[in-house]
Write an enzyme that holds these catalytic residues in place. Structure first.
Site, PDB file in Angstrom:
ATOM      1  N   ARG A  26       0.765  -1.115   0.005  1.00 14.00           N
ATOM      2  CA  ARG A  26       0.020  -0.024   0.081  1.00 14.00           C
ATOM      3  C   ARG A  26       0.624   1.336   0.126  1.00 14.00           C
ATOM      4  O   ARG A  26       0.258   2.174  -0.128  1.00 14.00           O
ATOM      5  CB  ARG A  26      -0.931  -0.142   1.182  1.00 14.00           C
ATOM      6  CG  ARG A  26      -2.101  -1.090   0.909  1.00 14.00           C
ATOM      7  CD  ARG A  26      -2.835  -1.130   2.301  1.00 14.00           C
ATOM      8  NE  ARG A  26      -2.323  -1.830   3.081  1.00 14.00           N
ATOM      9  CZ  ARG A  26      -2.651  -2.097   4.503  1.00 14.00           C
ATOM     10  NH1 ARG A  26      -3.787  -1.494   5.102  1.00 14.00           N
ATOM     11  NH2 ARG A  26      -2.124  -2.860   5.189  1.00 14.00           N
ATOM     12  N   ASN A 240       1.193   1.839   6.909  1.00 16.19           N
ATOM     13  CA  ASN A 240       0.812   0.696   5.665  1.00 16.19           C
ATOM     14  C   ASN A 240       0.758   1.631   4.576  1.00 16.19           C
ATOM     15  O   ASN A 240       0.598   1.195   3.549  1.00 16.19           O
ATOM     16  CB  ASN A 240      -0.462   0.165   6.113  1.00 16.19           C
ATOM     17  CG  ASN A 240      -0.235  -0.684   7.162  1.00 16.19           C
ATOM     18  OD1 ASN A 240       0.818  -1.740   7.112  1.00 16.19           O
ATOM     19  ND2 ASN A 240      -0.916  -0.646   8.147  1.00 16.19           N
ATOM     20  N   SER A 426      35.074  45.531  -3.267  1.00 18.45           N
ATOM     21  CA  SER A 426      34.056  44.653  -3.843  1.00 18.45           C
ATOM     22  C   SER A 426      34.446  44.074  -5.038  1.00 18.45           C
ATOM     23  O   SER A 426      35.596  44.366  -5.749  1.00 18.45           O
ATOM     24  CB  SER A 426      33.114  45.691  -4.111  1.00 18.45           C
ATOM     25  OG  SER A 426      32.304  45.993  -3.014  1.00 18.45           O
ATOM     26  N   GLY A 444      38.924  47.280  -5.047  1.00 18.80           N
ATOM     27  CA  GLY A 444      37.640  46.713  -5.810  1.00 18.80           C
ATOM     28  C   GLY A 444      38.119  46.240  -6.887  1.00 18.80           C
ATOM     29  O   GLY A 444      38.657  47.005  -7.658  1.00 18.80           O
TER      30      GLY A 444
HETATM   31  C1  UD1 Z   1      -0.327  -8.121  11.819  1.00 11.22           C
HETATM   32  C2  UD1 Z   1      -1.030  -9.270  12.852  1.00 11.22           C
HETATM   33  C3  UD1 Z   1      -2.281  -8.495  13.298  1.00 11.22           C
HETATM   34  C4  UD1 Z   1      -2.028  -7.182  13.800  1.00 11.22           C
HETATM   35  C5  UD1 Z   1      -1.099  -6.115  13.008  1.00 11.22           C
HETATM   36  C6  UD1 Z   1      -0.849  -4.943  13.797  1.00 11.22           C
HETATM   37  C7  UD1 Z   1      -0.585 -11.217  11.919  1.00 11.22           C
HETATM   38  C8  UD1 Z   1      -1.017 -12.484  11.176  1.00 11.22           C
HETATM   39  N1  UD1 Z   1      -1.345 -10.339  12.115  1.00 11.22           N
HETATM   40  O1  UD1 Z   1      -1.275  -7.958  10.839  1.00 11.22           O
HETATM   41  O2  UD1 Z   1      -3.138  -9.464  14.208  1.00 11.22           O
HETATM   42  O3  UD1 Z   1      -3.271  -6.530  14.362  1.00 11.22           O
HETATM   43  O4  UD1 Z   1      -0.263  -6.759  12.567  1.00 11.22           O
HETATM   44  O5  UD1 Z   1      -0.256  -4.070  13.046  1.00 11.22           O
HETATM   45  O6  UD1 Z   1       0.691 -11.373  12.605  1.00 11.22           O
HETATM   46  N2  UD1 Z   1       6.177  -9.613   7.715  1.00 11.22           N
HETATM   47  C9  UD1 Z   1       7.241 -10.433   7.668  1.00 11.22           C
HETATM   48  N3  UD1 Z   1       6.928 -11.496   6.882  1.00 11.22           N
HETATM   49  C10 UD1 Z   1       5.630 -12.103   6.254  1.00 11.22           C
HETATM   50  C11 UD1 Z   1       4.776 -11.030   6.697  1.00 11.22           C
HETATM   51  C12 UD1 Z   1       5.001 -10.126   7.327  1.00 11.22           C
HETATM   52  O7  UD1 Z   1       8.355 -10.419   7.701  1.00 11.22           O
HETATM   53  O8  UD1 Z   1       5.662 -12.974   5.675  1.00 11.22           O
HETATM   54  C13 UD1 Z   1       6.283  -8.527   8.710  1.00 11.22           C
HETATM   55  C14 UD1 Z   1       5.826  -7.068   7.734  1.00 11.22           C
HETATM   56  O9  UD1 Z   1       6.909  -6.801   7.210  1.00 11.22           O
HETATM   57  C15 UD1 Z   1       5.753  -6.395   9.038  1.00 11.22           C
HETATM   58  C16 UD1 Z   1       4.807  -7.217  10.112  1.00 11.22           C
HETATM   59  O10 UD1 Z   1       5.663  -8.419   9.698  1.00 11.22           O
HETATM   60  O11 UD1 Z   1       6.652  -5.752   9.428  1.00 11.22           O
HETATM   61  C17 UD1 Z   1       3.495  -7.334   9.951  1.00 11.22           C
HETATM   62  O12 UD1 Z   1       3.114  -7.896   8.849  1.00 11.22           O
HETATM   63  P1  UD1 Z   1       1.739  -7.355   8.145  1.00 11.22           P
HETATM   64  O13 UD1 Z   1       1.538  -8.014   6.970  1.00 11.22           O
HETATM   65  O14 UD1 Z   1       1.799  -5.556   7.866  1.00 11.22           O
HETATM   66  O15 UD1 Z   1       0.635  -7.672   8.969  1.00 11.22           O
HETATM   67  P2  UD1 Z   1      -0.719  -7.095   9.331  1.00 11.22           P
HETATM   68  O16 UD1 Z   1      -1.585  -7.561   8.399  1.00 11.22           O
HETATM   69  O17 UD1 Z   1      -0.702  -5.734   9.738  1.00 11.22           O
HETATM   70 CA    CA Z   2       0.819  -3.918   9.330  1.00 15.94          CA
END
Ligand code: UD1
Ligand code: CA
Length: 477
Positions: A26, A240, A426, A444
């Site tokens: 996003r 995000n 100057s 100058g």
């Molecule tokens: C996650 C939580 C959700 C919480 C929210 C809060 C899970 C399944 N869900 O959702 O419950 O309310 O955060 O912000 O954990 N990332 C990885 N590898 C992956 C996927 C994600 O490293 O395969 C990292 C992302 O870079 C990020 C973090 O994990 O820093 C969270 O991932 P994101 O996809 O933003 O999770 P949310 O859908 O926000």
């Molecule tokens: Ca997130």
């Protein structure tokens, strides 16, 4: 490696894992999400700095999207005090899958604290409380009540007891009505983690391995699950989208402005200040609107900063005045390229101080004057339209309007030394290397290529000629 780690006595030990592998779709940007800037530093730098304050045994950063870039950026800020390790997660199959990749590096005892690279403003005292709540034998979740919980994982309870986290996309209508949400931050008993991660499946709407599913396993195993609920939404705010990033930037700047004002700094308008780094102010500093401070800036007692100044890596001593629209661009803080402005100096409006500009006490730098890698001793003045590059300027020198140091021969830079009490007229061109002797005067319009003796009047320009009764050509009628 794992064997060495196992041997470390780990009672009460802390490993921090920062998840930073996600794409950040996003953000609609080629830059990995965690490298976007908030208050002048990457999102990940904020999280890492907070993690380091907890003095963990190590910080493990999980990278995936843009891994090479992310790792390079982090290495640039590595703190010597904490071991930093990277794990690559390819492909990204969810937060649970991410932690599975880190598992071989983690200690098997103590606490594993899981942080998100995109939740930048979490505070270290909150994390300390969360780790204390975990205590190495309970699962502690950081939660908050949100009026609009859309998109977040919901904390499902039975009575008071936490039963599960259900992701928004998987939640029933009744579960979506729950306003208590999971922050993405948890503290897990290390000795339980391996077994729980092994049990994760991806039978959910997103087909991902959710870390949040370990809550169910903890409940099943009789491990207490605690929700540590905070009320400060700011700490939990995730980034995000560009809109969220901009909102958090404003909130962050507001917090800095309030802190500065609490110390006595007078801000003409707290909503029109941007600190992208560290700004330290002594007593009675005042700052007009639309100023940007970058890197490390120190303002001494009574310093006044006019409107619309951009100031990076500079130390401005007591009583100095920086007039509006001045641009100060120091090099690395603490290096010889940082800019120094002496006590009582006056700079601007519309002045430019570049790396290595060092102004002594009571120096005056006026409009459209550029100073680079030059030292000006006490009381020296360059008030209008001038350039001083690679110059050493003595006390009380007066440097005339339009004069420049020609410091660059196309290949090398050369120094110009202007001794004390010199008066440069100057529109002079001082072709370096060059030394103007103390007390000398330069007429100058002179272009000087040779050193001048002390006390001399030096002129290097064609003599004036006046031809009497000169008739200008005229067009035939
Ligand atoms: C996650 C939580 C959700 C919480 C929210 C809060 C899970 C399944 N869900 O959702 O419950 O309310 O955060 O912000 O954990 N990332 C990885 N590898 C992956 C996927 C994600 O490293 O395969 C990292 C992302 O870079 C990020 C973090 O994990 O820093 C969270 O991932 P994101 O996809 O933003 O999770 P949310 O859908 O926000
Ligand atoms: Ca997130």
């Amino acid at each position: 490696m794992a064997a060495i780690l196992e041997n470390i006595s780990a009672t009460g030990s802390l490993d921090v894992v920062i998840m930073a592998a996600g794409k950040g779709t996003r953000m609609k940007s080629k830059l990995p999400k965690v490298l976007h800037l908030l208050a002048g530093r990457t999102l990940l730098a904020h999280v890492l700095e907070t993690a380091v304050q907890l003095a963990p045994l190590q910080v493990v950063i999980i990278t995936g999207h843009g891994a090479v870039e992310v790792e390079a950026a982090v290495k640039g800020l590595a703190s010597a005090s904490v071991a930093l390790n990277f794990v690559r997660q390819q492909p990204q199959l969810g937060t649970g899958h991410a932690l599975q990749q880190a598992l071989p590096l983690l200690h098997q005892d103590g606490i594993v604290l899981v942080l998100s690279g995109d939740v930048p403003l979490i505070r270290h005292d909150t994390l300390e409380q969360l780790a204390a709540a975990c205590g190495g034998n309970k699962l502690a979740l950081l939660t908050i009540d949100f009026a609009d919980p859309t998109g977040y994982g919901r904390i499902v309870r039975q009575g008071d007891a936490v039963q599960a986290i259900v992701e928004h996309k998987d939640a029933s209508a009744a579960q979506r009505a729950i306003t208590e949400v999971y922050s993405g931050i948890m503290a897990v008993p290390a000795r339980r983690l391996k077994a729980w991660l092994a049990r994760l499946g991806n039978q959910n709407v997103q087909g991902e391995y959710y870390l949040t599913d370990i809550v169910k396993f903890a409940v099943a195993d009789g491990v207490p699950v605690l929700a540590h609920k905070i009320t400060d939404a700011f700490q939990m705010a995730g980034v995000n989208s560009p809109v969220q990033l901009a909102e958090l930037e404003r909130a962050c700047q507001r917090r800095t402005a309030v802190q500065l004002m609490a110390q006595g700094v007078r801000l003409a308008d707290p909503a029109r200040l941007d600190v992208r780094g560290v700004l330290r102010c002594a007593e009675d500093v005042s700052i007009d609107v639309n100023c940007i401070f970058e890197g490390m800036v120190n303002l001494g007692e009574g310093v006044r900063i006019g409107a619309n100044c951009v100031i990076a890596n500079a130390t401005i001593a007591a009583g100095a005045v920086i007039h509006p629209f001045t641009h100060i661009e120091g090099g690395q803080p603490g290096s010889r390229d940082a800019v120094e402005v002496g006590c009582g100096a006056r700079v601007g409006p519309f002045a430019r101080l570049r790396p290595g500009a060092k102004l002594g006490a009571d120096v005056h730098i006026g409009n459209f004057v550029e100073v680079k890698n030059s030292t000006l001793a006490q009381g020296a003045k360059a008030n209008h339209l001038a350039y001083l590059g690679d110059a050493t300027v003595g006390e009380r020198v007066n440097y005339g309007a339009g004069s420049i140091t020609a410091n660059y021969d196309g290949a090398f830079k050369h120094r110009t030394v202007i001794e004390a009490d010199v008066h440069i007229g100057s529109n002079c061109v001082l072709i370096a290397p060059l030394k103007i002797g103390a007390g000398g005067t330069v007429g100058g319009g002179s272009t000087l290529t040779k050193d001048t003796p002390p006390g001399a009047l030096s002129l290097a320009r064609s003599r004036q000629v006046s031809i009497a009764n000169w008739k200008r050509p005229v067009k035939p009628a």
